[in-house]
Design a protein around this motif. Structure first.
Motif, mmCIF file in Angstrom:
data_model
loop_
_atom_site.group_PDB
_atom_site.id
_atom_site.type_symbol
_atom_site.label_atom_id
_atom_site.label_comp_id
_atom_site.label_asym_id
_atom_site.label_seq_id
_atom_site.Cartn_x
_atom_site.Cartn_y
_atom_site.Cartn_z
ATOM 1 N N ASN A 599 0.821 -1.213 0.000
ATOM 2 C CA ASN A 599 0.000 0.000 0.000
ATOM 3 C C ASN A 599 0.853 1.260 0.000
ATOM 4 N N ALA A 603 2.115 0.414 -4.263
ATOM 5 C CA ALA A 603 0.681 0.633 -4.484
ATOM 6 C C ALA A 603 0.391 0.722 -5.984
ATOM 7 N N GLY A 604 -0.683 0.071 -6.410
ATOM 8 C CA GLY A 604 -1.051 0.063 -7.823
ATOM 9 C C GLY A 604 -0.347 -1.017 -8.621
ATOM 10 N N LYS A 605 0.465 -1.814 -7.939
ATOM 11 C CA LYS A 605 1.184 -2.892 -8.617
ATOM 12 C C LYS A 605 0.805 -4.231 -7.982
ATOM 13 N N ASP A 637 1.531 -3.523 -13.554
ATOM 14 C CA ASP A 637 0.652 -2.385 -13.269
ATOM 15 C C ASP A 637 -0.239 -2.185 -14.495
ATOM 16 N N LYS A 638 -0.917 -1.058 -14.567
ATOM 17 C CA LYS A 638 -1.878 -0.854 -15.652
ATOM 18 C C LYS A 638 -1.210 -0.714 -17.013
#
Length: 744
Positions: A599, A603-605, A637-638
């Protein structure tokens, strides 16, 4: 059964000869096949005809040499595990044997040719000749038809009587006399012996010692022999071992032991009409070797939800086949075309090991001091020795080497061996450590015999260099071809990294194979209890069966090796191998870092981890040189998918960085990732790699650069230390470096 015994011995002999340099430190002797019968002359009847144990073996060898079609067909059946010889569990007894030979992927026909050459010194098939050695009345020499060199010896008590039996019962065999040769039996223990087979009755059980015995065939042995059976097995059970330890190696040897070393440390016993197991079991237990084992399957649970995330791996397409799809011409200018390749360095010197017992103080236990001496020095190959080389012999030996390797797509011209050596001579691309002075003119040696020996030695050195050059040439172009054909493929549960069952048992469910000693009752009970409680097996850590639980790993459980397990090395064997200390420490550190940063900086991965298996299953680089990184880490990730190959291991025995292809892999991967992406229509994938050094920084630093590399210098070369301090956290650097790149 006899052919299976012969093939088992051939596997040992071939492995010994092809990996001689890597095996040198383990003090292994050249393998020897010993076949023992109860008596020489007729002891039973078969089809109402008298039979002799020794004659049975000799007739088998004759048939193998003489009946090519039968031999090739039977070899193929043995290798495929379709002999009809079934064990109590319903499997063919040869179904999981010969792992080294199966890796070579050589046809049964080519295998037969190599067996003729390597064991029998024969260029082609033909009959068996038995030669009475007149200077040694107890011996018969064995050689193939049309061949002058003996491959074996029959050592018995009554040669004239045995010859009568042959004349009466086996007229297909050719009998000769040799009035020149001295005792063959006395040659067996010489380092340069070309004798591979020793056949006899109980005559040589007593008073004979040899470190060479690696395979035994028995006929009618063990029914009455009593203490003699113990002496017989003692010929093969004991070995010198590394550092003259008199012990077999373990998977934890540092540096890692050669992959198939256990095949050479194993005594193979094949028996017909022999009732010896009770005596053998008692003997092994007396020697401290475990005899009563239990084999259990420990199911593996795949995380299919993780597999649905589109994790990619660089793999060759199923239809890609380097041998079938390419033709390669051996050229002498490899180092001109690829100047970044490391030089050829061969240590062909004679070595002497000395072990001395000393008492440091009176009334104290003796200690052992060991010294190793090498008789060679590093030299170039001078042009002055080239006229002394028999290039025709070198050419044909190189063709034999190519055939043994199975490189059927490699073309070698007759003039190429000489061109290769001429290019390498007096260059910085080839160094040999040898025990003769290559600069010394050959004509200056003392006498004719000495000159012949030196010429023979030089020929051997040149052939070793040619084989190493050819191997380097072939591997270089194969690896380049593979890089040009790799594509990204989605990981699924059928990936070889996740199948987990032996190749010979495709019907087996995904599971570890545990071989346990029944005497370790606590361990056996712990495993049996876990088999009943799968939730505990996959979600808990329990030191009764050491394992590590990490929720981001693609399968559970992850078995680990502990100090207690090292003590139980002979009592618990795990296939695939359990994680060693440096590997389990990395997984534990990664789990801790993920929990702390998922977090935060992560974060985001998402991250996913997979323990990468070895030859034939895992993702490899320089596969022919056996580099399979221990772990594959996906960071997603994205926008991107980053595939990071991670290798935790000790570094003291590593090469200097400029020559260490494993450490420098990260330099090649960005360009490789783009090429694979272009072929796969993916622009969102990055490749990276790191070495995680289990050797502490202070111990490793003196061996790199001028001895002053900082941790930052190492990190820039993607070599990290398993340290976690306020100033240095190796995983923090790994993630920062692995996620800063951009896709093309």
């Amino acid at each position: 059964m006899l052919l299976g015994n012969l093939l088992s011995f051939y596997q040992q002999l071939r492995l010994y000869e092809e990996q001689f340099d890597a095996l040198r430190s383990y003090n292994l002797e050249k393998p020897l096949w010993v076949f023992v019968g109860s008596t020489v002359n007729a002891v039973y009847t078969e089809n109402k005809k008298p039979r002799s144990d020794v004659l049975t073996v000799i007739r088998f060898l004759h048939r193998f040499l003489n009946e090519r079609a039968w031999a090739v067909e039977t070899l193929e059946a043995v290798l495929k595990g379709k002999t009809g010889l079934v064990s109590p569990d319903g499997r063919d007894v040869f179904a999981e044997q010969f792992p080294f030979l199966r890796e070579q992927a050589v046809s049964a026909n080519d295998l037969y040719e190599d067996m003729l050459r390597r064991i029998f010194h024969a260029p082609g098939s033909g009959g068996l000749h038995l030669c009475e050695i007149k200077n040694s009345p107890d011996e018969l020499g064995l050689k193939a038809a049309g061949v002058g060199q003996y491959f074996g010896v029959v050592y018995i008590g009554d040669v004239p009587e045995f010859k009568k039996l042959i004349e009466a019962s086996a007229p297909e065999l050719t009998l000769e006399q040799d009035a020149i040769a001295r005792s063959l039996f006395e040659r067996i223990n010489r380092p340069d012996s070309g004798l591979h087979v020793l056949i006899g009755a109980r005559k040589f059980m007593e008073g004979w010692n040899s470190w060479r015995v690696s395979s035994m065939g028995l006929l009618n042995i063990g029914r009455q022999e009593g203490s003699q059976i113990i002496q017989l097995f003692g010929r093969g059970v004991r070995l010198k071992g590394k550092d003259l330890s008199l012990k077999r190696s373990t998977p934890k040897d540092d540096p890692p032991r050669p992959q198939h070393l256990p095949l050479l440390e194993t005594l193979n016993i094949f028996a017909v009409r022999a009732d010896y197991m009770a005596q053998f079991r008692n003997y092994l237990e007396h020697e401290g070797i475990e005899t009563d084992t239990l084999e259990l399957s420990l199911p593996v649970q795949i995380n299919r939800e993780f597999l649905s995330r589109g994790l990619l791996t660089p793999r060759l397409p199923a239809e890609a086949d380097f041998i079938r799809q390419t033709t390669l011409l051996l050229e002498p200018d490899l180092f001109d075309r690829r100047p970044s390749l490391s030089a050829i360095k061969l240590d062909l010197s004679l070595r002497l090991q000395v072990l001395k017992s000393v008492k440091p103080e009176p009334e104290t236990k003796p200690e052992f001091q060991q010294a190793e001496l090498s008789g060679g020095r590093e030299q170039h190959i001078p042009k002055s020795i080239l006229p002394w080389i028999c290039w025709e012999e070198a050419y044909f030996e190189l063709l034999n080497f190519k055939q043994r390797k199975g490189w059927t797509n490699l073309i070698i011209r007759p003039e190429t061996p000489q061109q290769i050596i001429e290019r390498l001579s007096d260059s910085n691309h080839c160094w040999v450590v040898v025990d003769i002075d290559l600069q010394k003119p050959l004509c200056s040696w003392a006498d004719r015999n000495q000159i012949q020996e030196i010429r023979k030695r030089i020929q051997e050195i040149i052939l070793a260099v040619l084989c190493r050059y050819t191997e380097k040439f072939y591997h270089t172009y194969r690896e380049e071809w593979e890089e040009e054909n790799l594509v990204y493929q989605p990981l699924d549960e059928n990936d070889p990294n996740l199948t987990f069952h032996p190749s010979a048992r495709p019907e087996t469910k995904r599971a570890y194979v545990l071989k346990l000693s029944r005497s370790e009752t606590q361990l056996v009970n712990a495993v049996l209890k876990l088999l009943e409680n799968r939730k505990a097996l996959y979600e808990e850590e329990n030191h009764n069966l050491p394992r590590l639980q990490f929720a981001r790993h693609l399968y559970q459980p992850l078995l680990i090796e502990t100090q207690n397990q090292r003590r139980l090395n002979q009592s618990l064997q795990v296939v695939p191998p359990a994680l060693v200390e440096s590997e389990q420490r990395f997984v534990a550190d990664l789990r801790e870092y993920w929990e702390a940063e998922k977090n935060g900086t992560l974060a985001g991965k998402e991250i996913f981890l997979l323990r990468n298996l070895s030859r034939g299953k895992g993702i490899s680089f320089f596969a022919q040189r056996n580099f399979y990184p221990d772990f594959i880490l996906w960071i997603i990730d994205k926008q991107t998918q980053r595939i990071v190959f991670i290798e935790p291991h000790g570094m003291l025995h590593a090469k200097a960085y400029i020559y260490d292809e494993k450490a420098r892999l990260h330099e090649r991967l960005p360009a490789l990732a783009k090429k694979i992406g272009d072929r796969s229509n993916r622009t969102d994938v990055l490749l990276d790699s790191f070495i995680i050094s289990a050797t502490p920084y202070d111990e490793l630093k003196p061996y790199y650069g001028d001895g002053n590399w900082s941790r930052k210098d190492f990190a820039e070369k993607h070599i990290l230390f398993q340290e976690k301090t306020n100033d240095y956290h190796y995983l923090e650097y790994l993630f920062r470096c692995a996620t800063k790149g951009k896709t093309g």
